[in-house]
Design a protein around this motif. Structure first.
Motif, PDB file in Angstrom:
ATOM      1  N   UNK A 155       0.845  -1.190   0.000  1.00 29.10           N
ATOM      2  CA  UNK A 155       0.000   0.000   0.000  1.00 29.10           C
ATOM      3  C   UNK A 155       0.881   1.240   0.000  1.00 29.10           C
TER       4      UNK A 155
ATOM      5  N   UNK B 158     -10.910  -3.683   5.323  1.00 29.30           N
ATOM      6  CA  UNK B 158     -11.638  -3.095   4.202  1.00 29.30           C
ATOM      7  C   UNK B 158     -11.769  -1.588   4.256  1.00 29.30           C
ATOM      8  N   UNK B 159     -11.102  -0.939   5.245  1.00 31.28           N
ATOM      9  CA  UNK B 159     -11.158   0.522   5.262  1.00 31.28           C
ATOM     10  C   UNK B 159     -10.299   1.118   4.148  1.00 31.28           C
ATOM     11  N   UNK B 160      -9.183   0.444   3.850  1.00 33.77           N
ATOM     12  CA  UNK B 160      -8.341   0.850   2.738  1.00 33.77           C
ATOM     13  C   UNK B 160      -8.339  -0.264   1.700  1.00 33.77           C
ATOM     14  N   UNK B 161      -7.988   0.104   0.482  1.00 36.90           N
ATOM     15  CA  UNK B 161      -7.796  -0.894  -0.565  1.00 36.90           C
ATOM     16  C   UNK B 161      -6.304  -1.029  -0.817  1.00 36.90           C
TER      17      UNK B 161
ATOM     18  N   UNK C 161     -11.957  -3.334   0.084  1.00 38.40           N
ATOM     19  CA  UNK C 161     -12.653  -2.061   0.283  1.00 38.40           C
ATOM     20  C   UNK C 161     -14.061  -2.166   0.820  1.00 38.40           C
TER      21      UNK C 161
ATOM     22  N   UNK D 108      -3.243  19.134  14.790  1.00 36.25           N
ATOM     23  CA  UNK D 108      -4.375  20.056  14.797  1.00 36.25           C
ATOM     24  C   UNK D 108      -4.200  21.213  15.756  1.00 36.25           C
TER      25      UNK D 108
ATOM     26  N   UNK E  60       3.100  18.051   4.562  1.00 30.45           N
ATOM     27  CA  UNK E  60       3.914  17.105   3.818  1.00 30.45           C
ATOM     28  C   UNK E  60       4.985  16.462   4.695  1.00 30.45           C
TER      29      UNK E  60
END
Lengths: 348, 512
Positions: free
Chosen positions: B19, B59-62, B78, B349, B407
């Motif tokens: 990934x 399945x939250x990310x592919x 996914x 944040x 970044x």
């Protein structure tokens, strides 16, 4: 399908997508013209010609752009701080009202008249936005609701004043204010040119706002508050005070649109002074990505479409509503294009 | 080799998962197999790719490459629903419970059919009761979740997964919010699950827990599988080495030479905010040249104390003195002016503005004063110089001072905040979770700088949920529980287990 952020969008993406959005807008406009039974290319040509095809047309576009630059700046300044001022229309009318009230006072010394009128207008517009922003910072009341509703309150107030205390006794019963005396009118930029100093003032304001945003501590504070109120507060930036200052600037700018329309163009106040300049200012600011200099460009673009569509409709018999549809599609495609410069769609 | 025998026992198989996030390779060809009835620990530094891997599994990310197989069936990528139906349950670090509902309602939420009048709550209640007894997950089904402790909430989350007939349970850093005693109870539950044939993946970066709770350990480093060992065949030291790729040397600070009290709190009370407790009358002295470590389970008043020192909140009652002078006006600006350097808990944040450049972030706390600004005008050249100085002095790896800070990696972001704080020459330093989520290199760097600041005479308050970190760095330790503080314990005077007692609330009440 889902969206994934792009860390550093390529130049091709940043330029190509907006161009694509413009092309898509033209396509939709052509389809609309065909629906109305006209030749699409000719219709677009007529719009272009009507907007910039002659000296008269171009000056008309600049005149129409003037209030849009002011309201566009008002919205851009406020949105930068994530202060959602939807009430530029009310602030515009507040400015127009004070322009007439001050400008029609007897015994106003000539050279002081215009500055006094402008000052009073700015003050009035600023005050109209001060209420909503204080409600927001003190009590958490959503400013979208309050500023939007103030538009209607202000419209009704103006109607009342024009039927009552402000009504022109010589006006043959029409609901309009007395006309401004000669000294209280904005002069034309050049003799014989149908363009007044309001346009120059708008450009000066755009440059001033740009300098304010990039060079002053207030501009830095406004951007910080807009991007992250939490981090701004932690760093010691007085978030509430910054929002109030932003509101005063934003309201004042919108009021200048009213001042410039009354003192530069119309000469008196009527209830139909603004065909929604305050709302169109939101489109102008969004198309400009809230950049003050971009506001000038997008105001000219929007004004050109309006003026061009007016003249096209007279020549080709296509309804002028096409201008509104054009702007709406332009805005939607542009917003989509901007989203897609920063995000990519992935399958799965 | 572990994957060869007993292939029919394999309940979950990840094959060659890769990934990428932009340029970052979060998972690089990771394969793992989970057998029926075992606890596998997934060990790695924060940022090693553990959570990404589990999010792909769930399945939250592919994944860009590779596939997930559950009970021999390939999972469509996914789709979290598919993972759920296949019998995979996940307990996230941050719970996904509705505070205003009861335990039973939370467990049933999402399992009820839409078109049925009777919910069959009686049967559901009996099943929940049976599950909680079977697995040692004691919790009152009729209690409102908002009123539960963190440990109890976690039990509800686990019950929720079990109620949905999960056969594979993924626990993402389950002990981060638990006292040592609660962790023990959790491990006991895990043992019971395994005995019943369930399988567990247990994500952690705490070595002793991995040793205590797992049968097999997989170590991730920089998105790659760095090693796989049976827990019985390894040691904490070996695992640590696998995790960081080299032998680690924890900082060994020289003894402190504490000086005068710089900041004193006496009987300070702050109001609670939502579910977060306030401070309930605390006395605290921060001395020059000393690191005071504040241990405690998260959500016991650390946030309130940090907000107080940051200037975000003022005391409701009690006294706050700086160098013996009572504080009157209190705000973030006043705190900065008083020489309090603040490293906030949430660097993304609170500490930085993601869409601001390094330069703009570097001057967040000094933007209104010379040399950065004069008479309301920004001097961007001076600001850029300040940023450039920080980049050099604190070894911030970045494309340049004009790069947007989003970044940067967490470690480099934290170095910028650290630099911003230390360059102001603070009298008091509030370091709230200063190394959470950083890689080991950045951890050592930040800790060494904090020790250096202490040696230079700063009074440091270190807040951390990682007891090991507190014990390593602090000259004095205090424990916070439910808005109250334990007495001061000098370095080495209390064992982790004894501190755990205080963290769980035993003793704090008599002391207060």
């Amino acid at each position: 399908m889902r969206l994934e952020p792009i860390a550093a969008p390529s130049l091709a993406r940043r330029l190509g997508l907006p161009a694509l959005a413009l092309a898509a807008t033209v396509l939709v406009a052509s389809a609309l013209a065909m629906l109305a039974g006209a030749d699409p290319l000719a219709t677009l040509g007529l719009i272009l010609q009507g907007a910039v095809g002659s000296k008269f047309a171009a000056l008309e576009t600049l005149n129409r752009a003037t209030p849009l630059i002011f309201t566009g700046l008002a919205v851009a300044v406020a949105f930068r701080a994530k202060l959602w001022n939807i009430g530029a229309e009310a602030q515009l009318y507040a400015g127009a009202l004070l322009t007439v009230v001050v400008g029609t006072q007897a015994g106003l010394p000539g050279p002081l008249a215009l500055p006094l009128m402008a000052g009073a207008a700015v003050l009035a517009g600023a005050l109209v936005l001060l209420g909503p922003v204080l409600l927001k910072t003190r009590m958490g009341v959503d400013e979208v609701v309050t500023t939007l509703l103030l538009n209607f309150i202000m419209a009704l107030l103006i109607s009342y004043l024009l039927e009552g205390p402000l009504k022109d006794p010589m006006g043959m019963g029409w609901p309009k204010s007395p006309a401004l005396p000669r000294d209280a009118r904005l002069p034309r930029l050049a003799e014989g040119l149908r363009l007044h100093w309001g346009f120059a003032l708008a450009l000066i304001c755009a440059a001033g706002i740009w300098l304010m945003q990039t060079r002053t501590t207030l501009g830095y504070e406004i951007r910080a508050v807009g991007l992250s109120p939490q981090a701004a507060r932690f760093a010691g930036i007085p978030v509430g005070r910054v929002l109030v200052k932003t509101a005063l600037i934003s309201g004042g700018l919108a009021a200048l649109a009213g001042f410039s329309e009354v003192a530069g163009l119309k000469g008196n106040l009527t209830a139909d002074l603004s065909p929604g300049f305050g709302y169109t200012g939101i489109i102008v600011a969004m198309l400009a990505l809230l950049h003050p200099l971009g506001v000038v460009v997008s105001a000219l673009f929007v004004a050109g479409i309006f003026v061009g569509a007016d003249s096209m409709s007279r020549a080709a018999g296509v309804p002028t509503y096409i201008a509104d549809m054009l702007l709406a599609t332009a805005l939607l495609f542009m917003v989509l294009a901007l989203l897609l410069t920063r995000m990519r769609v992935v399958r799965g | 080799m572990t994957q060869d025998h007993g292939a029919q026992d394999i309940v979950l198989r990840l094959t060659n998962i890769t990934k990428r996030f932009g340029a970052l390779l979060a998972n690089d060809g990771i394969s793992l197999a989970l057998r029926r009835g075992e606890v596998v620990a997934l060990l790695g530094e924060n940022g090693a790719g553990k959570t990404t891997l589990m999010n792909i599994l769930f399945g939250h990310y592919t994944a860009d490459e590779g596939e997930v197989e559950v009970f021999g069936q390939k999972l469509p990528p996914g789709l979290p629903g598919a993972a759920l139906r296949a019998g995979v349950g996940m307990v996230h670090q941050h719970f996904t419970l509705a505070d205003n509902l009861t335990v039973l309602d939370n467990i049933l939420l999402g399992t009820e059919p839409l078109w049925r009048l009777s919910l069959g709550r009686g049967a559901a209640r009996r099943r929940v009761a049976r599950l909680s007894q079977e697995f040692g997950l004691a919790v009152d089904p009729d209690a409102r979740v908002g009123a539960l402790s963190v440990g109890e909430r976690q039990r509800v989350e686990i019950l929720k997964a079990l109620y949905r007939e999960a056969r594979i349970l993924i626990l993402d850093e389950p002990t981060a919010v638990l006292t040592p005693q609660e962790s023990e109870a959790l491990f006991d539950t895990l043992r019971r699950m395994v005995a019943q044939g369930l399988s567990v993946i247990f994500i952690s970066h705490k070595l002793h827990e991995v040793m205590a709770a797992s049968q097999r350990v997989l170590v991730l480093r920089h998105g790659r599988l760095a090693g796989e060992v049976a827990t019985a065949d390894t040691s904490r030291e070996a695992l640590a080495e696998m995790m960081v790729g080299a032998e680690i040397t924890p900082p060994a600070p020289s003894p402190a030479r504490p000086g005068a009290v710089r900041l004193r709190l006496a009987g300070v009370v702050t109001p609670p905010q939502g579910t977060r407790p306030g401070l309930r009358g605390i006395d605290l002295d921060l001395r020059a040249g000393q690191i005071l470590g504040l241990a405690g389970v998260s959500g016991n008043g650390q946030g309130a104390l940090a907000d107080l020192l940051s200037g975000l909140e003022a005391p409701q009652a009690g006294r706050m003195e700086l160098d013996g002078v009572p504080v009157r006006q209190w705000s973030p600006r006043a705190a900065l002016a008083a020489g309090i350097g603040r490293i906030p808990e949430d660097r993304h944040r609170t500490g930085t503005i993601a869409d601001f450049s390094l330069t703009e972030n570097a001057v967040l706390e000094t933007y209104a004063r010379p040399p950065v600004a004069r008479r309301g005008l920004m001097d961007w050249r001076a600001a850029r110089r300040a940023a450039q100085d920080l980049i050099e002095a604190y070894d911030i790896r970045c494309p340049g001072p004009e790069a947007r800070i989003r970044l940067l990696s967490g470690g480099n972001m934290q170095k910028l905040i650290l630099g911003r704080v230390l360059e102001a020459g603070p009298v008091v330093i509030l370091a709230n979770q200063p190394v959470r989520g950083l890689d080991i290199g950045a951890v050592t760097y930040v800790q060494d700088r904090l020790i250096a600041a202490r040696d230079a005479g700063a009074a440091v308050l270190l807040i951390s949920e990682d007891l090991d970190e507190v014990l390593t760095l602090s000259d004095v330790v205090r424990v916070i529980c439910d808005g109250r503080l334990s007495p001061e314990f000098p370095r080495g005077s209390k064992t982790p287990a004894e501190l755990g007692q205080w963290m769980a609330g035993a003793g704090v009440d008599h002391a207060a």
